[in-house]
Scaffold this active site. Structure first.
Site, PDB file in Angstrom:
ATOM      1  N   TYR A 137       0.789  -1.222   0.000  1.00 12.05           N
ATOM      2  CA  TYR A 137       0.000   0.000   0.000  1.00 12.05           C
ATOM      3  C   TYR A 137       0.824   1.276   0.000  1.00 12.05           C
ATOM      4  O   TYR A 137       0.287   2.349  -0.195  1.00 12.05           O
ATOM      5  CB  TYR A 137      -0.999   0.009   1.159  1.00 12.05           C
ATOM      6  CG  TYR A 137      -2.304  -0.602   0.748  1.00 12.05           C
ATOM      7  CD1 TYR A 137      -3.108   0.058  -0.186  1.00 12.05           C
ATOM      8  CD2 TYR A 137      -2.719  -1.824   1.219  1.00 12.05           C
ATOM      9  CE1 TYR A 137      -4.294  -0.502  -0.606  1.00 12.05           C
ATOM     10  CE2 TYR A 137      -3.907  -2.389   0.810  1.00 12.05           C
ATOM     11  CZ  TYR A 137      -4.693  -1.723  -0.105  1.00 12.05           C
ATOM     12  OH  TYR A 137      -5.860  -2.272  -0.527  1.00 12.05           O
ATOM     13  N   ASP A 196      -5.441 -33.934   4.530  1.00 13.87           N
ATOM     14  CA  ASP A 196      -6.444 -34.595   3.694  1.00 13.87           C
ATOM     15  C   ASP A 196      -5.788 -35.699   2.881  1.00 13.87           C
ATOM     16  O   ASP A 196      -4.603 -35.640   2.567  1.00 13.87           O
ATOM     17  CB  ASP A 196      -7.070 -33.588   2.715  1.00 13.87           C
ATOM     18  CG  ASP A 196      -8.040 -32.664   3.417  1.00 13.87           C
ATOM     19  OD1 ASP A 196      -8.412 -32.977   4.560  1.00 13.87           O
ATOM     20  OD2 ASP A 196      -8.409 -31.650   2.809  1.00 13.87           O
ATOM     21  N   GLU A 233      -3.807 -29.925   8.871  1.00 11.74           N
ATOM     22  CA  GLU A 233      -3.930 -29.113   7.654  1.00 11.74           C
ATOM     23  C   GLU A 233      -5.020 -28.075   7.805  1.00 11.74           C
ATOM     24  O   GLU A 233      -4.872 -26.939   7.401  1.00 11.74           O
ATOM     25  CB  GLU A 233      -4.231 -30.020   6.445  1.00 11.74           C
ATOM     26  CG  GLU A 233      -4.441 -29.216   5.163  1.00 11.74           C
ATOM     27  CD  GLU A 233      -4.872 -30.058   3.976  1.00 11.74           C
ATOM     28  OE1 GLU A 233      -4.703 -31.281   4.038  1.00 11.74           O
ATOM     29  OE2 GLU A 233      -5.361 -29.489   2.995  1.00 11.74           O
TER      30      GLU A 233
END
Lengths: 636, 417
Positions: free
Chosen positions: B160, B298, B246
């Site tokens: 920014y 997963d 995870e």
């Protein structure tokens, strides 16, 4: 023809029987004069409706004038005037008294009481709405002024005058030149605008049909001390001129040329743009001619006056009359040639009445014809069987293609001038093909392709010319349109078919243009010879354009690059300068050791000898250098 | 129903949960864990190989933590060089180490990706690099300011400061990595941090900027992992292992069930792809506390990829892989073989997409997978069955199946690879 007549007669009698009250007179064999035929089928010659008729009249007269001037190698000057004639003026011209309507209900445009009420109510509503809108301060378009209702039979009449500086006409030939359909001076095998000896006569027939007024011709030839004036109309049934007045007048100004004046029914409103387009495109393809076009009417705001100035004195050579090519003749033509020839024997006939047959080749041909043919046999004594044999052999034998010497293309120079004048394009390329052959007739295709320009639509703008006349109608089916739209891969030439303003000009000249349809309006897409020649010519133009476009794009890209580079100069030099500035401040407070170079640099920064601008300047100089270097590399 | 079960959790009536009867008492499991923990802490001591220890046939680029002043002087000398170059009319260019895939190398001895020493020139006067070199100069200037002021900013802050030039945070982030690579320092040494993303909960006490944090008393959400790892210290723990999760959902389940009280552990998640600070934190825990790390991800190629980022580092930050990677992470679950082993019903498994299968096959080619035969086997099974499942698939047996049965059983069986 006889056979046809006999086979049809039973049908005729049947018809007659079914309509018992009719008299058997119907079966009587009638004959029609050519003039009658064309009067009944005037659409063949482009006289479909009043508007088109006005257009075709203008067109035929202009083309005759150009042919006439070019035939004596004179730079053409053509003045064409269309004068609108109001109904009462027209009536007075023909000596008819204007009559007021007495029985109003008799007329087609009579407004019944009911319809009137309806209309008034509608108008009142519209007015109310307008008042409301006005009160609300809304902007409203003016309601279209209720159109003057033009009733049926309320025809408009125009006097079309065409004046040129051409050859003029021999005094005694004038009646036949205008008053006899299918008589003409352009029947030879030659590239001409007109072909059939129809144009001016059709205008006369149309004037006779719509106004009944005669045509007026004024003409004078070179070294004539008089001006021929002739007022005539045509006896349609007999196809002979009907002369009202034919006299010689004084020629004080030694004027040479012709002026033709005809009064016809027409429709300027609907065909205005077509006529103007025609004139403009004619000026494109004949830049060596000067045209003055005027439209005169009672309403001055409708008047048009356009001058198409001459832009060059270079005129294409006059097309030469040529002999037939042996592969293009038919049996009838052979018979005619034999009847007309001055040569005695077969050998001479073959050698002199055709192109591309040398003496030795003629001998070989005669040898091939068979034992009952000989070089010395008199040509007029040939039997019909023998003629058939000759015809067969001419069809099958191999001949060199006819040369294009007899043709007179517009020329790349003229084409280019025309395009530049018409479109003011950013770039233009032209190409002139070599002569090619279709059915024994030589043809030459010339093309010009332009990109950009003023008042040019995006996409393809097609301009077609055949024997140096603009073709305006039936564009969709034309070989040029089809080729440009379907067979040219514009994008491979860096041209955007949808976005760029592309002008495609194609001019085809030939001793016989294979027009499709009835009028001289378009060339069919089914002739592969012409289609491929058109494609090739356009492609050649595109190839020329491509290199120009690529160069332009390259230059633009370089410019873009430079701009892109320059855009970041302030950012980069600002960042570097700010760090340097910080460093000088730290340098002052803390005592950090730098190398000599660095110390010098920093002191310059603190003394403002080196600022952000200095860095900017140095950096842009460097960019400039790299950019110009890149350009040099690309060029070499 | 789930609610009821929660109330009666301590009751022996939980027999409906499949495989629950196989569970030994917690104390027995604890025994195995203690052994495991002890063995791993002893083994990890011996493993402190560095790049210098290996005599690789090519040079590699590695960065180090640098002090603010040395970062500052590095920038200054770089800028001085550039200023000289500009003033002499030669424009300027940066010599930026290449971070492309071709310049990456997996070193099996180190078990992580390292960056080779190829670098590319980034000249200003070239249309393809002008933007990047301008951004690089600007970033250097901004970092220089940070050094002078001695403050930290986030990557977002940095972006920014000059949105007009950077246009997109991806660009300023990429150049930031280039800059740290170019200066030879870690990104943390540039005083630019990523926004905090990771969370930690469990048997861990550490100091953050001087405040002592007890991660057992951080409520359900846990403690956000601080972005400035240099301000973290004094780690203490009585945990037996670190559980790397995870996903946020599984983390929440474990945190709410206070899994770390049943089996003393530290639970960490980065909620998907790990950020730099989570990886640094994990490494710090692993090296300081010498605890084994077990991963719960997963059962899909993406999960394994996340595991690899923790373990061997990401390609994007391979120049700093020495500081960012945590070696020897065990794959606890959910593994493709678990789907059948735990009889996960068909409706909870998902078919793999084309993209998934392709990623899986690509992973099979990666060195860090190949070095572990167990992983290869599991991944091959996944690609073959073309099925994937998320950790949440275990909820099909009840929301707490994960913490009540699955994990204890896994730990009891030492079922990790």
């Amino acid at each position: 023809m006889d056979g046809d007549g006999s086979s049809e007669s039973p049908i005729e009698t049947k018809k007659a029987k079914s309509k018992t009250p009719r008299k058997p007179k119907e079966t009587i064999l009638k004959q029609k004069s050519p003039a009658e035929f064309f009067a009944e089928n005037k659409n063949i010659a482009g006289f479909d409706n009043p508007g088109k008729s006005l257009y075709t009249t203008v067109r035929e007269l202009v083309e005759n004038s150009l042919d006439s001037a070019e035939s004596i190698s004179e730079l053409p000057v053509v003045e064409i005037t269309i004068e609108e004639i109001g109904k009462s003026k027209f009536n007075s011209m023909i000596g008819l008294v204007d009559r007021e309507r007495v029985d109003a209900a008799l007329y087609d445009d009579y407004e019944t009481e009911k319809a009137r009420e309806k209309r008034l109510a509608k108008e009142a509503r519209a007015q109310e709405m307008q008042a409301k809108n006005a009160a609300l301060g809304k902007k409203v378009k003016d309601t279209p002024a209720s159109k003057a209702i033009k009733g049926r039979g309320e025809a408009s009449f125009y006097r079309v005058t065409c004046k040129d500086n051409g050859k003029g006409m021999p005094h005694d030939d004038i009646p036949n030149m205008f008053g006899r359909v299918l008589s003409g001076t352009k029947y030879g095998l030659k590239q001409t605008r007109g072909k059939f000896g129809l144009g001016a006569k059709m205008a006369l027939i149309w004037s006779k049909m719509s106004t009944g007024l005669p045509i007026e011709i004024t003409s004078s030839m070179k070294n004539q001390n008089y001006v021929s004036f002739c007022r005539l109309d045509i006896d349609i049934h007999k196809n002979i001129p009907h002369v009202h007045l034919h006299e010689k007048r004084e020629n004080k100004e030694h004027w040479r040329g012709a002026e033709i004046q005809v009064v016809i029914e027409g429709n300027w409103t609907t065909y205005r743009s077509k006529i103007l387009h025609y004139m403009r495109q004619m000026a494109v393809i004949t830049p060596y001619a000067q045209f003055l076009f005027k439209f005169v009417s009672d309403a001055p705001d409708k008047n048009v006056s356009i001058r198409f100035a001459r832009r060059t004195d270079v005129m294409p050579p006059i097309p030469m009359e040529t002999k037939h090519h042996p592969s293009s003749v038919d049996l009838l033509l052979i018979k005619r040639l034999i009847a007309e020839t001055s040569k005695q024997n077969l050998l001479q006939f073959l050698q002199h009445e055709f192109v591309n047959i040398s003496k030795s080749y003629a001998e070989r041909l005669i040898g091939e014809m068979g034992p009952d043919f000989g070089s010395k046999m008199t040509v007029k004594s040939l039997t019909s069987q023998q003629l058939v044999r000759i015809h067969q052999l001419l069809r099958q034998a191999k001949f060199d293609d006819p040369s294009g010497h007899c043709l007179s293309p517009a020329g790349e120079y003229n084409l280019r001038l025309g395009i530049i004048k018409e479109l003011h394009p950013d770039m233009v390329a032209t190409y002139s093909g070599s002569a090619q052959v279709f059915e024994g007739h030589p043809f030459i295709v010339e093309a010009g392709v332009s990109v950009g320009g003023k008042n040019v639509k995006q996409g393809l703008n097609i301009f077609r010319f055949a024997n140096r006349i603009p073709l305006l109608f039936e564009q969709g089916a034309d070989v040029v349109t089809r080729t440009a739209h379907k067979r040219i891969n514009w994008s491979s030439y860096k041209i955007n078919q949808m976005q760029d303003k592309i002008g495609v000009f194609v001019s085809i000249v030939s001793t016989k243009i294979p027009f499709k349809g009835t009028g001289k309006e378009y060339i069919g897409d089914d002739i592969t010879e012409i289609a491929s020649a058109v494609k090739y010519a356009i492609q050649q133009c595109c190839v020329q354009l491509k290199s120009k476009i690529v160069k332009k794009m390259h230059a633009r890209e370089q410019q873009e690059r430079k701009r892109n580079l320059s855009r970041y100069i302030p950012d980069a030099s600002g960042a570097v300068y700010n760090v340097l500035k910080e460093m000088t401040q730290l340098h002052a407070s803390k005592k950090i050791r730098y190398g000599d170079d660095d110390a010098e640099l920093l002191s310059k920064v603190s003394e403002n000898l080196i600022t952000k601008e200095t860095l900017c300047e140095k950096l842009s100089k460097h960019v400039e250098q790299v950019y110009s270097l890149a350009l040099c590399v690309k060029v070499s | 129903m789930a609610d009821n079960k929660k109330r009666r959790r301590k009751d022996p009536a939980g027999d409906e949960l499949p495989f629950k009867n196989k569970l030994k008492p917690d104390s027995a499991i604890m025994e195995t864990l203690k052994q495991f923990s002890a063995s791993s802490s002893s083994s990890s001591v011996s493993q402190t190989l560095t790049l210098q220890d290996l005599s690789l046939p090519f040079r590699c680029r590695e960065v180090a933590d640098l002090s603010l002043s040395s970062v500052q002087s590095n920038i200054e000398s770089l800028i001085l060089r550039i200023a000289h170059s500009i003033l002499s009319g030669h424009g300027f260019s940066f010599d930026v180490p290449s971070r492309s895939a071709a310049n990456q190398l997996y070193v099996p001895e180190l078990d992580r990706i390292v960056l080779k020493d190829k670098s590319s020139l980034r000249p200003f006067a070239n249309i393809s690099t002008v933007r990047k070199s301008a951004i690089t100069a600007r970033i250097l200037q901004l970092i220089h300011q940070l050094c002078i002021k001695g403050i930290h900013v986030t990557k977002r802050d940095l972006f920014y400061t000059d949105v007009k030039l950077f246009q997109d945070q991806i660009q300023s982030d990429a150049v930031l990595d280039d800059v740290s690579c170019m200066l030879g320092c870690t990104r943390s040494s540039l005083n630019v941090v990523a926004a905090e993303k990771g969370v930690v909960v469990g048997r861990l006490i550490f100091s953050d900027n001087g405040d002592m944090i007890d991660c057992t008393k951080m409520g359900m959400g846990g403690k956000a992992i601080p972005p400035n790892i240099d301000r973290v210290g004094d780690m203490q723990s009585d945990a037996l292992f670190i559980l790397l999760v995870e996903k946020d959902a599984a983390y929440m389940r474990l945190a709410e069930d206070r899994f770390y009280n049943r089996f003393p552990c530290i639970i960490v998640t980065a909620k998907g792809q790990p950020d730099v600070s989570t990886r640094l934190f994990l490494r710090k825990m692993k090296t300081e506390l010498k605890l084994p790390v077990l991963a719960l991800v997963d059962s899909d190629p993406y999960g394994l990829k996340i595991l690899s980022v923790y373990g061997c580092g990401s390609k994007n930050m391979s120049y700093d892989s020495a500081n960012l990677t945590t070696p020897d992470i065990k794959w606890l679950g959910v593994r493709p073989s678990d789907l059948d082993k735990y009889k996960i019903p068909e409706q909870c498994r998902l078919p793999m997409t084309e993209q998934d299968i392709k990623t899986g096959k690509d992973l099979l080619e990666e060195d860090f997978v190949k070095k572990n035969p167990g992983w290869v086997e599991e991944l091959t099974l996944m690609v073959k069955t073309k099925q994937k499942a998320e950790i949440q698939a275990l909820s099909t047996f009840g929301f707490q199946y994960l913490s009540e049965v699955y994990l204890p059983l896994k730990l009891q069986q030492k079922d990790w690879l």
